[in-house]
Design a protein around this motif. Sequence first.
Motif, mmCIF file in Angstrom:
data_model
loop_
_atom_site.group_PDB
_atom_site.id
_atom_site.type_symbol
_atom_site.label_atom_id
_atom_site.label_comp_id
_atom_site.label_asym_id
_atom_site.label_seq_id
_atom_site.Cartn_x
_atom_site.Cartn_y
_atom_site.Cartn_z
ATOM 1 N N ILE A 34 -5.688 1.288 15.757
ATOM 2 C CA ILE A 34 -5.713 2.727 16.055
ATOM 3 C C ILE A 34 -4.991 3.465 14.941
ATOM 4 N N ASP A 35 -5.728 4.289 14.214
ATOM 5 C CA ASP A 35 -5.152 5.069 13.112
ATOM 6 C C ASP A 35 -6.101 6.226 12.823
ATOM 7 N N ASP A 36 -5.549 7.402 12.565
ATOM 8 C CA ASP A 36 -6.404 8.565 12.297
ATOM 9 C C ASP A 36 -6.759 8.697 10.822
ATOM 10 N N VAL A 37 -6.260 7.757 9.992
ATOM 11 C CA VAL A 37 -6.569 7.787 8.553
ATOM 12 C C VAL A 37 -7.628 6.713 8.268
ATOM 13 N N PRO A 38 -8.847 7.113 7.910
ATOM 14 C CA PRO A 38 -9.932 6.135 7.704
ATOM 15 C C PRO A 38 -9.589 5.030 6.717
ATOM 16 N N ALA A 39 -8.868 5.357 5.650
ATOM 17 C CA ALA A 39 -8.538 4.329 4.651
ATOM 18 C C ALA A 39 -7.654 3.242 5.260
ATOM 19 N N ASN A 40 -6.701 3.662 6.096
ATOM 20 C CA ASN A 40 -5.832 2.674 6.754
ATOM 21 C C ASN A 40 -6.634 1.786 7.706
ATOM 22 N N THR A 92 -9.656 6.253 16.442
ATOM 23 C CA THR A 92 -8.954 7.214 15.586
ATOM 24 C C THR A 92 -8.086 8.184 16.375
ATOM 25 N N SER A 93 -8.001 8.003 17.684
ATOM 26 C CA SER A 93 -7.170 8.901 18.498
ATOM 27 C C SER A 93 -6.625 8.158 19.709
ATOM 28 N N VAL A 125 2.409 -0.240 14.076
ATOM 29 C CA VAL A 125 2.327 -0.435 12.625
ATOM 30 C C VAL A 125 2.409 0.945 11.984
ATOM 31 N N THR A 126 3.494 1.221 11.267
ATOM 32 C CA THR A 126 3.734 2.591 10.810
ATOM 33 C C THR A 126 4.554 2.615 9.532
ATOM 34 N N ALA A 127 4.489 3.743 8.862
ATOM 35 C CA ALA A 127 5.323 3.941 7.672
ATOM 36 C C ALA A 127 6.743 4.339 8.050
ATOM 37 N N LEU A 128 6.978 4.714 9.307
ATOM 38 C CA LEU A 128 8.327 5.073 9.747
ATOM 39 C C LEU A 128 9.227 3.852 9.659
ATOM 40 N N VAL A 170 1.735 5.436 14.552
ATOM 41 C CA VAL A 170 2.542 6.409 15.304
ATOM 42 C C VAL A 170 2.083 7.831 15.047
ATOM 43 N N MET A 171 1.930 8.196 13.782
ATOM 44 C CA MET A 171 1.678 9.588 13.421
ATOM 45 C C MET A 171 0.203 9.926 13.561
ATOM 46 N N MET A 172 -0.166 10.413 14.757
ATOM 47 C CA MET A 172 -1.534 10.838 15.020
ATOM 48 C C MET A 172 -1.489 12.201 15.703
#
Length: 458
Positions: A8-14, A33-34, A82-85, A54-56
């Motif tokens: 689950i990630d809202d950034v297609p590249a990720n 994506t949401s 799984v996050t950059a935080l 996390v950031m969505m």
Amino acid sequence: MSARVLVIDDVPANLRLLEAKLSAEYFEVLTATSGPDALAICERGEPDIVLLDVMMPGMNGFEVCRRLKSTPATAHIPVVIVTALDQPRDRLQGLDAGADDFLTKPLDDAALFARVRSLARLKAMTDELRNRAVASRRLGIADPLVAAAAETGLNGRVLLVEDRPAIADRLENALSAFHLVSVETDARQAVQRACEEDYDSVLISLDLEGQDGLRLCSQIRSLDRTRDMSVLLMGEVENRARILRGLEIGAHDFLLRPIDRNELLARVRTQIRRKRFTDRLRDSLQSSMEMAVLDQLTGLHNRRFMDTRLAEMFDESALRARALSLLVLDVDHFKAVNDSWGHDAGDEVLKEFAERVRACTRGIDLVARMGGEEVVVVLPDTGPKAAYAVAERIRERVEGSPFPIYGATREIPVTVSIGVASRRAGDASCADVMKRADDALYRAKAGGRNQVIVASAA
């Protein structure tokens, strides 16, 4: 092992990057994506594991995780954030939301794959229990998933295996605020204590002097008495290879030193909650199995179980040319008990009757309630004379002292009539033996009751 992983990630590249990495390791990958889309996929039961950013927008990963873990239908699905935080407060927030792990980007691929495989094994172990527990609702058992999802993970029993006094004291002080903690410095003694005491979780240091923490982990995970305990490893950053090996062996989680107090509490709580989740499912399964074969009033086996087991016992007796006898018992004038004293008193009589019958039989004997006040006792390796002796012993025990009713405030006399029959060489099935025992019971009741009649051996 393979698994269905929802990313689950809202950034297609990720999404594409993680999908490619996981697919290369032969995982089946689903994507969303949401948060709402992810919740819908999980509610349909599609994924085995969730990897969650996390950031969505709209609903962040923490809220998605919280909803998954608080919903009975999805609480069992492992979630890895799984996050950059990378701040300790972010990690703690994720663990408090119920996440099984918190990985920071850029990802260590080896750690990611080891964690996914470890969680996939854990989920596979609980899936069958969960499916059977859900099926038990048809038997009238309260929904086990609701109770399991409500588990807090607090007030657990924790075994801490650490031989450095200062570190052990610090960890014990932190955990003791919420759990009962025992400290052990010797790995061999730790195995013995784990076998003898009922711990929820075991924390194992990989830095034990002259001892192998991974060997201890392997022993705990392999022994029948301890394999359901959660195991957490503790090690230095440079121990990462050994920690990943520990996950392969069966460890459930790990902590890297220096250990943050709040992360320690959060990870231990998560593992205790997961263990209790499976414990509740296992208990529910046990209850459903008992309901399937036991009479709920008396605790004796029920008619369904007796029909199957009696046929097996008859066939085995015939095959081995061994004796087999059968008693059919009927409480005398039981209708009068219900009419005079009420059905609650009748139930008390049946419970006491079952206890007295059980006290006169062996562990290998089959004792079953056929319905109403009728009980059948099947006696393997028992001929007519010995069967008569058992029946007479039961009759005397029933007649010997009054039965308590109304919560033991009153007593009434009770007697029993018993028919006895044994397998003959020409019997085609257990029905032949049952028919003769029923006929003998009828003669016992017609002849005045409170007596044992043995069917003719001819």
